[in-house]
Scaffold this motif. Structure first.
Motif, short mmCIF file in Angstrom:
data_model
loop_
_atom_site.label_atom_id
_atom_site.label_comp_id
_atom_site.label_asym_id
_atom_site.label_seq_id
_atom_site.Cartn_x
_atom_site.Cartn_y
_atom_site.Cartn_z
N ASP A 95 0.83 -1.21 0.00
CA ASP A 95 0.00 0.00 0.00
C ASP A 95 0.86 1.25 0.00
N LYS A 96 2.07 1.15 0.55
CA LYS A 96 3.07 2.20 0.47
C LYS A 96 4.42 1.53 0.21
N ILE A 97 5.25 2.15 -0.58
CA ILE A 97 6.59 1.65 -0.82
C ILE A 97 7.58 2.69 -0.29
N ILE A 98 8.56 2.25 0.51
CA ILE A 98 9.50 3.16 1.15
C ILE A 98 10.91 2.78 0.70
N PHE A 99 11.63 3.77 0.19
CA PHE A 99 12.99 3.55 -0.28
C PHE A 99 13.98 4.06 0.76
N PRO A 116 1.59 5.68 -2.69
CA PRO A 116 2.34 6.66 -1.91
C PRO A 116 3.78 6.18 -1.78
N ILE A 117 4.72 7.06 -2.04
CA ILE A 117 6.14 6.72 -2.01
C ILE A 117 6.79 7.42 -0.82
N GLY A 118 7.54 6.64 -0.05
CA GLY A 118 8.23 7.19 1.10
C GLY A 118 9.74 7.08 0.95
N LEU A 119 10.44 7.89 1.73
CA LEU A 119 11.90 7.87 1.75
C LEU A 119 12.35 7.82 3.20
N ARG A 120 13.29 6.93 3.50
CA ARG A 120 13.87 6.91 4.84
C ARG A 120 14.90 8.03 4.93
N VAL A 121 14.73 8.88 5.93
CA VAL A 121 15.63 10.00 6.16
C VAL A 121 16.33 9.78 7.50
N ASN A 122 17.64 9.96 7.51
CA ASN A 122 18.43 9.79 8.72
C ASN A 122 18.78 11.17 9.27
N PRO A 123 18.11 11.60 10.34
CA PRO A 123 18.36 12.95 10.86
C PRO A 123 19.64 13.08 11.67
N VAL A 150 17.64 14.97 -0.47
CA VAL A 150 16.23 14.75 -0.14
C VAL A 150 15.36 15.81 -0.81
N GLU A 151 15.78 17.07 -0.72
CA GLU A 151 15.03 18.18 -1.31
C GLU A 151 14.81 17.95 -2.80
N ALA A 152 15.78 17.37 -3.47
CA ALA A 152 15.70 17.20 -4.92
C ALA A 152 14.63 16.20 -5.36
N VAL A 153 14.17 15.34 -4.45
CA VAL A 153 13.16 14.33 -4.84
C VAL A 153 11.83 14.54 -4.10
N MET A 154 11.66 15.67 -3.45
CA MET A 154 10.44 15.88 -2.68
C MET A 154 9.18 15.86 -3.55
N ASP A 155 9.31 16.14 -4.82
CA ASP A 155 8.14 16.12 -5.70
C ASP A 155 7.63 14.70 -5.93
N ARG A 156 8.43 13.70 -5.58
CA ARG A 156 8.00 12.31 -5.76
C ARG A 156 7.74 11.59 -4.45
N VAL A 157 7.85 12.29 -3.33
CA VAL A 157 7.75 11.68 -2.01
C VAL A 157 6.54 12.23 -1.27
N SER A 158 5.76 11.32 -0.66
CA SER A 158 4.62 11.76 0.14
C SER A 158 4.83 11.54 1.62
N GLY A 159 5.90 10.79 2.00
CA GLY A 159 6.12 10.52 3.41
C GLY A 159 7.58 10.21 3.70
N PHE A 160 7.92 10.33 4.98
CA PHE A 160 9.26 9.99 5.47
C PHE A 160 9.15 8.86 6.47
N MET A 161 10.18 8.01 6.50
CA MET A 161 10.41 7.12 7.64
C MET A 161 11.58 7.71 8.43
N LEU A 162 11.33 7.97 9.73
CA LEU A 162 12.35 8.48 10.64
C LEU A 162 12.48 7.48 11.79
N HIS A 163 13.23 6.42 11.56
CA HIS A 163 13.35 5.35 12.55
C HIS A 163 14.64 5.56 13.33
N CYS A 164 14.53 6.09 14.55
CA CYS A 164 15.72 6.52 15.29
C CYS A 164 15.74 6.04 16.74
N ASN A 165 14.88 5.09 17.11
CA ASN A 165 14.79 4.65 18.50
C ASN A 165 15.04 3.15 18.62
#
Length: 366
Positions: A95-99, A116-123, A150-165
């Protein structure tokens, strides 16, 4: 007649306690909760869990398919790296694919424009007691850290994964992380539809301030106009499962060692990986033993514990917390008999739902 050991025993009543806390958090915060299959994938328990959760999240194609087939709800497809041979099937079941990286997104996103396409972002910040499990460790491969990329692909991304815990049982520590996300990523978060904060938030721990967590998550969601997702794994199944074993022999070599019909490396591998001891309850009494496995590994030791009465051949022992990151890692090291899987129903009846035999051992190799 008692079941023959070894076997994993899932307790439905204990699982209900965790699911009630998940229900409370979902209702109060508006966050959705997805079961992290990398931690717990024993699908015989899914019928009990699914009504209290919103779906599953994956780390591989096999987990994507299992979530779709056995759990239902939303199926989030994430992997550290998809291959050409699996991406189409992953997309077909998701239902969502996250890269995990911009490189993967640029390689495969055109195949998934209907999702919906997501991107994992490492803060670059995290809460982890173990370097091995810290996604913000130096040179981490987990997520994009370069915000210009990340900014360069924001037009193709609807969500972030922020897995930091990892095993974060402090609301204050989690809130501080969210503060940093808001400061560093706020200009990007406000352009999204959803954000997954991943797993590792131990909110089912007794006494955890769920009301406070719900309020913090709700404020985050409202500030940026996003649907928040959590990915509980161990949090969902903590204190619900034991590994039931029997003593086979007692040996003396300076201390009393009880050898059981199981093996740490085969059946509770995380103990060796993180150099931790197993747990028993009540772990009190005048009789002290090392509890050791039957494999040939010299360090095959579950731990040293106190018992109220002497152990002997045939004594039963329950090793605690054998659900999260345990059953998914079981293996056939030394050909030690694989534990069965049983469920203690709310009625008190224990039902064996899976047994393993020599044919399973043979079929695990070729």
């Amino acid at each position: 007649m008692p079941l023959a050991t070894p076997y994993y025993l899932i307790d439905e009543t204990a699982l209900d306690r965790n699911l009630a806390r998940i229900d409370q958090l979902r209702a109060q915060s508006g966050a959705k909760c997805l079961l992290a299959l990398k931690c717990f994938a024993t699908w015989s328990a899914f019928a009990q869990m699914a009504p209290h959760m919103d779906g599953t999240t994956s780390s591989s194609l096999n987990e994507v398919k299992l979530g779709r087939e056995k759990f239902g709800g939303e199926t989030h497809a994430y992997s550290v790296a998809w291959s050409d041979g699996e991406i189409d099937e992953a997309i077909a079941n998701a239902d969502k694919i996250i890269f995990n990286s911009v490189g993967q997104l640029e390689r495969y996103a055109a195949k998934a424009t209907h999702l919906p396409i997501g991107l994992r972002v490492n803060p670059g910040v995290s809460h982890s007691h173990f370097d091995l499990a810290d996604p913000a460790r130096p040179f981490s491969r987990l997520g994009e850290w370069d915000l210009a990329r990340v900014e360069a692909v924001m037009d193709r991304v609807s969500g972030f994964m922020l897995h930091c815990n990892c095993e974060n049982d402090s609301l204050e520590a989690l809130s501080a992380l969210l503060d940093q996300f808001e400061t560093k990523l706020g200009h990007l978060l406000e352009r999204l539809d959803w954000v997954s904060l991943g797993g590792g938030i131990h909110f089912t721990k007794p006494g955890y301030p769920i009301d406070g967590l719900a309020a913090r998550l709700k404020a985050f969601a409202e500030r940026f106009g996003v649907q928040v997702y959590l990915e509980p794994g161990d949090t969902a199944v903590t204190d619900t499962t034991t590994l039931e074993v029997s003593v086979l022999d007692i040996v003396e070599n300076g201390k009393a060692v009880a050898i059981v019909d199981s093996a740490v490396e085969a059946h509770m591998l995380d103990l060796l990986v993180y150099r931790q001891s197993a747990a028993v309850a009540p772990n009190a009494g005048p009789h002290r033993y090392f509890i050791a496995g039957k494999s040939c590994l010299a360090g095959d030791v579950f731990g040293e514990f106190d018992f109220p009465a002497p152990l002997g051949v045939g004594s039963r022992i329950s090793l605690l917390n054998a659900g999260g990151y345990t059953m998914v890692k079981k293996n056939w090291f030394n050909g030690v008999a694989m534990p069965g899987i049983a469920i203690r129903r709310k009625s008190g009846e224990i039902e064996l739902v899976r047994a393993f035999d020599y044919a399973d051992y043979v079929s695990s190799l070729s």
